[in-house]
Design a protein around this motif. Structure first.
Motif, PDB file in Angstrom:
ATOM      1  N   PHE A 161       0.834  -1.207   0.000  1.00  0.00           N
ATOM      2  CA  PHE A 161       0.000   0.000   0.000  1.00  0.00           C
ATOM      3  C   PHE A 161       0.868   1.256   0.000  1.00  0.00           C
ATOM      4  O   PHE A 161       0.569   2.224  -0.694  1.00  0.00           O
ATOM      5  N   GLY A 162       1.930   1.235   0.800  1.00  0.00           N
ATOM      6  CA  GLY A 162       2.813   2.388   0.882  1.00  0.00           C
ATOM      7  C   GLY A 162       3.504   2.671  -0.441  1.00  0.00           C
ATOM      8  O   GLY A 162       3.543   3.816  -0.901  1.00  0.00           O
ATOM      9  N   PHE A 163       4.034   1.624  -1.085  1.00  0.00           N
ATOM     10  CA  PHE A 163       4.696   1.812  -2.377  1.00  0.00           C
ATOM     11  C   PHE A 163       3.717   2.311  -3.436  1.00  0.00           C
ATOM     12  O   PHE A 163       4.081   3.111  -4.298  1.00  0.00           O
ATOM     13  N   GLN A 164       2.473   1.853  -3.364  1.00  0.00           N
ATOM     14  CA  GLN A 164       1.471   2.305  -4.335  1.00  0.00           C
ATOM     15  C   GLN A 164       1.228   3.809  -4.246  1.00  0.00           C
ATOM     16  O   GLN A 164       0.908   4.440  -5.252  1.00  0.00           O
ATOM     17  N   ASP A 170      -0.869  16.355  -2.791  1.00  0.00           N
ATOM     18  CA  ASP A 170       0.190  15.415  -3.121  1.00  0.00           C
ATOM     19  C   ASP A 170       1.100  15.184  -1.915  1.00  0.00           C
ATOM     20  O   ASP A 170       1.573  14.073  -1.697  1.00  0.00           O
ATOM     21  N   GLY A 171       1.332  16.225  -1.150  1.00  0.00           N
ATOM     22  CA  GLY A 171       2.158  16.100   0.048  1.00  0.00           C
ATOM     23  C   GLY A 171       1.565  15.127   1.048  1.00  0.00           C
ATOM     24  O   GLY A 171       2.289  14.347   1.680  1.00  0.00           O
ATOM     25  N   PHE A 172       0.244  15.154   1.186  1.00  0.00           N
ATOM     26  CA  PHE A 172      -0.415  14.235   2.111  1.00  0.00           C
ATOM     27  C   PHE A 172      -0.328  12.799   1.597  1.00  0.00           C
ATOM     28  O   PHE A 172      -0.152  11.869   2.380  1.00  0.00           O
ATOM     29  N   ARG A 173      -0.420  12.635   0.284  1.00  0.00           N
ATOM     30  CA  ARG A 173      -0.265  11.297  -0.315  1.00  0.00           C
ATOM     31  C   ARG A 173       1.129  10.747  -0.019  1.00  0.00           C
ATOM     32  O   ARG A 173       1.273   9.601   0.397  1.00  0.00           O
ATOM     33  N   VAL A 174       2.154  11.571  -0.182  1.00  0.00           N
ATOM     34  CA  VAL A 174       3.529  11.154   0.091  1.00  0.00           C
ATOM     35  C   VAL A 174       3.699  10.843   1.583  1.00  0.00           C
ATOM     36  O   VAL A 174       4.283   9.812   1.949  1.00  0.00           O
ATOM     37  N   PHE A 175       3.168  11.710   2.446  1.00  0.00           N
ATOM     38  CA  PHE A 175       3.233  11.461   3.892  1.00  0.00           C
ATOM     39  C   PHE A 175       2.565  10.132   4.229  1.00  0.00           C
ATOM     40  O   PHE A 175       3.108   9.325   4.999  1.00  0.00           O
ATOM     41  N   THR A 176       1.387   9.891   3.655  1.00  0.00           N
ATOM     42  CA  THR A 176       0.663   8.648   3.914  1.00  0.00           C
ATOM     43  C   THR A 176       1.476   7.447   3.459  1.00  0.00           C
ATOM     44  O   THR A 176       1.538   6.429   4.151  1.00  0.00           O
ATOM     45  N   GLY A 177       2.108   7.568   2.291  1.00  0.00           N
ATOM     46  CA  GLY A 177       2.944   6.477   1.785  1.00  0.00           C
ATOM     47  C   GLY A 177       4.090   6.162   2.738  1.00  0.00           C
ATOM     48  O   GLY A 177       4.332   4.992   3.074  1.00  0.00           O
ATOM     49  N   PHE A 178       4.792   7.197   3.203  1.00  0.00           N
ATOM     50  CA  PHE A 178       5.889   6.978   4.148  1.00  0.00           C
ATOM     51  C   PHE A 178       5.375   6.401   5.470  1.00  0.00           C
ATOM     52  O   PHE A 178       6.000   5.504   6.047  1.00  0.00           O
ATOM     53  N   PHE A 179       4.240   6.897   5.936  1.00  0.00           N
ATOM     54  CA  PHE A 179       3.664   6.405   7.191  1.00  0.00           C
ATOM     55  C   PHE A 179       3.289   4.930   7.074  1.00  0.00           C
ATOM     56  O   PHE A 179       3.537   4.143   7.989  1.00  0.00           O
ATOM     57  N   GLU A 180       2.713   4.538   5.930  1.00  0.00           N
ATOM     58  CA  GLU A 180       2.353   3.138   5.714  1.00  0.00           C
ATOM     59  C   GLU A 180       3.595   2.257   5.615  1.00  0.00           C
ATOM     60  O   GLU A 180       3.617   1.152   6.162  1.00  0.00           O
ATOM     61  N   LEU A 181       4.634   2.734   4.916  1.00  0.00           N
ATOM     62  CA  LEU A 181       5.876   1.964   4.834  1.00  0.00           C
ATOM     63  C   LEU A 181       6.510   1.810   6.221  1.00  0.00           C
ATOM     64  O   LEU A 181       6.962   0.716   6.583  1.00  0.00           O
ATOM     65  N   ALA A 182       6.512   2.883   6.987  1.00  0.00           N
ATOM     66  CA  ALA A 182       7.069   2.816   8.342  1.00  0.00           C
ATOM     67  C   ALA A 182       6.283   1.854   9.215  1.00  0.00           C
ATOM     68  O   ALA A 182       6.869   1.042   9.955  1.00  0.00           O
ATOM     69  N   SER A 183       4.951   1.910   9.133  1.00  0.00           N
ATOM     70  CA  SER A 183       4.134   1.007   9.951  1.00  0.00           C
ATOM     71  C   SER A 183       4.380  -0.443   9.552  1.00  0.00           C
ATOM     72  O   SER A 183       4.418  -1.327  10.412  1.00  0.00           O
ATOM     73  N   ALA A 184       4.586  -0.696   8.263  1.00  0.00           N
ATOM     74  CA  ALA A 184       4.862  -2.055   7.791  1.00  0.00           C
ATOM     75  C   ALA A 184       6.171  -2.571   8.375  1.00  0.00           C
ATOM     76  O   ALA A 184       6.229  -3.688   8.913  1.00  0.00           O
ATOM     77  N   VAL A 185       7.210  -1.768   8.281  1.00  0.00           N
ATOM     78  CA  VAL A 185       8.520  -2.188   8.803  1.00  0.00           C
ATOM     79  C   VAL A 185       8.448  -2.389  10.316  1.00  0.00           C
ATOM     80  O   VAL A 185       8.938  -3.396  10.847  1.00  0.00           O
ATOM     81  N   ILE A 186       7.803  -1.465  11.002  1.00  0.00           N
ATOM     82  CA  ILE A 186       7.723  -1.544  12.463  1.00  0.00           C
ATOM     83  C   ILE A 186       6.932  -2.767  12.906  1.00  0.00           C
ATOM     84  O   ILE A 186       7.337  -3.478  13.832  1.00  0.00           O
ATOM     85  N   VAL A 187       5.816  -3.054  12.245  1.00  0.00           N
ATOM     86  CA  VAL A 187       5.004  -4.203  12.659  1.00  0.00           C
ATOM     87  C   VAL A 187       5.731  -5.519  12.352  1.00  0.00           C
ATOM     88  O   VAL A 187       5.617  -6.494  13.105  1.00  0.00           O
ATOM     89  N   ILE A 188       6.521  -5.556  11.291  1.00  0.00           N
ATOM     90  CA  ILE A 188       7.287  -6.773  10.985  1.00  0.00           C
ATOM     91  C   ILE A 188       8.430  -6.952  11.983  1.00  0.00           C
ATOM     92  O   ILE A 188       8.638  -8.050  12.507  1.00  0.00           O
ATOM     93  N   VAL A 189       9.169  -5.884  12.278  1.00  0.00           N
ATOM     94  CA  VAL A 189      10.243  -5.970  13.273  1.00  0.00           C
ATOM     95  C   VAL A 189       9.654  -6.339  14.638  1.00  0.00           C
ATOM     96  O   VAL A 189      10.311  -6.988  15.460  1.00  0.00           O
ATOM     97  N   GLY A 190       8.393  -5.983  14.845  1.00  0.00           N
ATOM     98  CA  GLY A 190       7.699  -6.324  16.083  1.00  0.00           C
ATOM     99  C   GLY A 190       7.568  -7.815  16.324  1.00  0.00           C
ATOM    100  O   GLY A 190       7.258  -8.236  17.442  1.00  0.00           O
ATOM    101  N   ILE A 191       7.814  -8.619  15.317  1.00  0.00           N
ATOM    102  CA  ILE A 191       7.813 -10.075  15.523  1.00  0.00           C
ATOM    103  C   ILE A 191       8.895 -10.433  16.543  1.00  0.00           C
ATOM    104  O   ILE A 191       8.716 -11.337  17.357  1.00  0.00           O
TER     105      ILE A 191
END
Length: 117
Positions: free
Chosen positions: A19-22, A40-61
């Motif tokens: 979702f973040g990369f999209q 567009d700025g909010f779209r970019v912010f959302t993308g980074f936030f989604e990528l960060a949440s993905a990495v954080i939730v995976i490292v959370g394993i």
């Protein structure tokens, strides 16, 4: 850590990476954010936030407190998505994916909550 949490973290992590990369690569996402009235700025912010949440939730394993934080980030993101659908008076059927992802994120938070303290 319960197996359910690990499975959900992997699924949510992979999904939110996608979702973040999209947000950066999809013309449809760009048009969608315009349609929703977001910059567009909010779209970019959302993308980074989604990528960060993905990495954080995976490292959370491996680091339980990060599972909770990543889950909270996913819940916040999906809450925003649901509010956006309500704002544009979208049909409930179009809100089902954000609702499901919000619930799955909340389950990760609930399972891992005690690791924060």
């Amino acid at each position: 850590m319960p197996i359910l949490s690990i499975v959900l973290q992997v699924l949510l992590g992979l999904g939110f990476l996608m979702f973040g990369f999209q947000k950066f690569t999809s013309e449809q996402m760009k048009k969608g954010f315009e349609y929703f009235g977001y910059s567009d700025g909010f779209r970019v912010f959302t993308g980074f936030f989604e990528l960060a949440s993905a990495v954080i939730v995976i490292v959370g394993i491996w680091i339980g407190s990060l599972a909770t934080i990543g889950g909270i980030m996913i819940v916040i993101t999906m809450f925003g998505a649901i509010i956006t659908h309500i704002k544009i008076k979208d049909a409930v059927k179009n809100m089902m994916m954000p609702i499901i992802l919000l619930i799955l994120g909340a389950v990760v938070v609930i399972i891992n909550w005690s690791s924060l303290f």
